[in-house]
Scaffold this active site. Sequence first.
Site, PDB file in Angstrom:
ATOM      1  N   SER A  47      37.613  41.236  43.453  1.00 27.43           N
ATOM      2  CA  SER A  47      39.137  41.205  43.700  1.00 27.43           C
ATOM      3  C   SER A  47      39.767  40.899  42.580  1.00 27.43           C
ATOM      4  CB  SER A  47      39.633  40.225  44.819  1.00 27.43           C
ATOM      5  OG  SER A  47      39.030  38.903  44.598  1.00 27.43           O
ATOM      6  N   ASP A 332      47.511  32.934  44.766  1.00 29.16           N
ATOM      7  CA  ASP A 332      47.049  32.627  46.373  1.00 29.16           C
ATOM      8  C   ASP A 332      45.788  31.767  46.208  1.00 29.16           C
ATOM      9  OD1 ASP A 332      44.561  34.234  45.743  1.00 29.16           O
ATOM     10  OD2 ASP A 332      45.228  35.991  46.801  1.00 29.16           O
ATOM     11  N   HIS A 335      43.225  33.717  43.563  1.00 27.52           N
ATOM     12  CA  HIS A 335      43.759  34.455  42.396  1.00 27.52           C
ATOM     13  C   HIS A 335      44.657  34.070  41.563  1.00 27.52           C
ATOM     14  CE1 HIS A 335      41.839  37.141  45.726  1.00 27.52           C
ATOM     15  NE2 HIS A 335      41.022  37.481  44.766  1.00 27.52           N
TER      16      HIS A 335
END
Length: 367
Positions: A47, A332, A335
Amino acid sequence: MGFWRRCTPSTSACAGVCVVALLLVALACCPTRARGAAPAVYVLGDSQADVGNNNYLPATLPMYKANYPHNGVDYPGGKPTGRFSNGYNFVDYLADSLGVASPPPYLSISNTSVYLRGVNFSSGGSGVSNLTNMGQCISFDEQIDQHYSTVHATLVEQLGPRQASTHLAESLFSVAIGGNDIINRVLLSQLVGTQDQFISSLANSLKRQLQRMYDLGTRRLLFVGATPLGCCPMLREQSPTKECHAEANYLSARYNNAVTMLLRDMSAMHPGMSYAFFDTYTALLQYIRQPEAYGYTEVKAACCGLGDNNAMFQCTPASSYCANRTSYMFWDIVHPTEITAKRLTKVAFDGSPPLVYPINISQLTAS
Ligand SMILES: *[C@@H]1O[C@H](CO)[C@@H](O)[C@H](O)[C@H]1NC(C)=O
Ligand SMILES: *[C@@H]1O[C@H](CO)[C@@H](O)[C@H](O)[C@H]1NC(C)=O
Ligand SMILES: *[C@@H]1O[C@H](CO)[C@@H](O)[C@H](O)[C@H]1NC(C)=O
Ligand SMILES: *[C@@H]1O[C@H](CO)[C@@H](O)[C@H](O)[C@H]1NC(C)=O
Ligand SMILES: CC(=O)N[C@H]1CO[C@H](CO)[C@@H](O)[C@@H]1O
């Protein structure tokens, strides 16, 4: 970034836009194009680098997607794209530094003639092990064996074998993978066995996977190491003292060591291959230890999330988010913010050992 982006698609567009624009913009734009000589960027990983592949997976749980607010709040138009970020991610900055367009998600491509300009295969949730978040994302093996091998075959068809090899050999391949394997072991007790067995099983898989990439023509490899995962808001919250989660950090460091040995051995065996290992572990710990020196006021809590330190749940439309995203290290629960990604990419591009070694991206992509 906004000005800079318009300067990137090609050298001629770069010159055209920049000459008429402010001199400052020209300075920001053009030297970077001259330094790198990679025709395209191909991106594999998780991600950190996903620019929207998971948007196309029907079965994926919401937690493996980021194509909803408040993700993208600082992206042009405030648009959630599938990036796990408030804005751009490190791949965008990487492409920008090289003067090429940030490559589109593999699953978004319908016209295969764009393969030549780079492809983003990354998928949020994926790991070195194909058991990691199985069924929820495109595993690293699938990224290589199905997607990259398809792109490879198409390029050979389009360009002929010789030119396809040259194109791929000159292109930069970025790999950022391994963090999810570590998170799942720590939180879900997946991938069992001793710590030694865990690390060596990741290293063995990675060896096979990177060799497969080499066999398909990869010659310039950027490997983005694991971050100090124990310091991300999610794992910090899980640690009894609310300090960085010790086991997660230990495994991240061990993993990075194993990867650097693997890369060293691989490049010794294949003289035509060169690589840069980016030690995000050390870089991020520097920021965490001296936040003010790097312009952060918050390096523990997430900007967007729910619960204590916004660390209990991912960023969703129901979450609150911080007003000043440039003062937060984390967007978040895992990340980084756009500003952190930008700062890291600069280090990887222009930095020196031990943060990026044996060479930096600028050297890796020099003609
Ligand atoms: C794909 O893109 C190329 C180059 O932009 C174009 O020439 C070609 O017609 C397109 N093919 C299809 C099937 O749309
Ligand atoms: C998944 O893992 C197994 C065991 O390591 C391996 O044999 C296989 O090739 C991997 N990849 C896929 C796509 O199943
Ligand atoms: C946001 O944070 C940055 C970095 O800490 C700081 O330089 C800037 O002044 C802040 N902006 C506002 C509007 O508070
Ligand atoms: C890294 O990049 C910069 C500029 O691109 C270069 O001047 C520097 O010497 C490079 N290498 C090292 C090892 O610092
Ligand atoms: C989904 C997504 O963010 N796609 C982007 C990938 O990169 C291309 C080229 O920069 C963008 O145009 C897409 O929006």
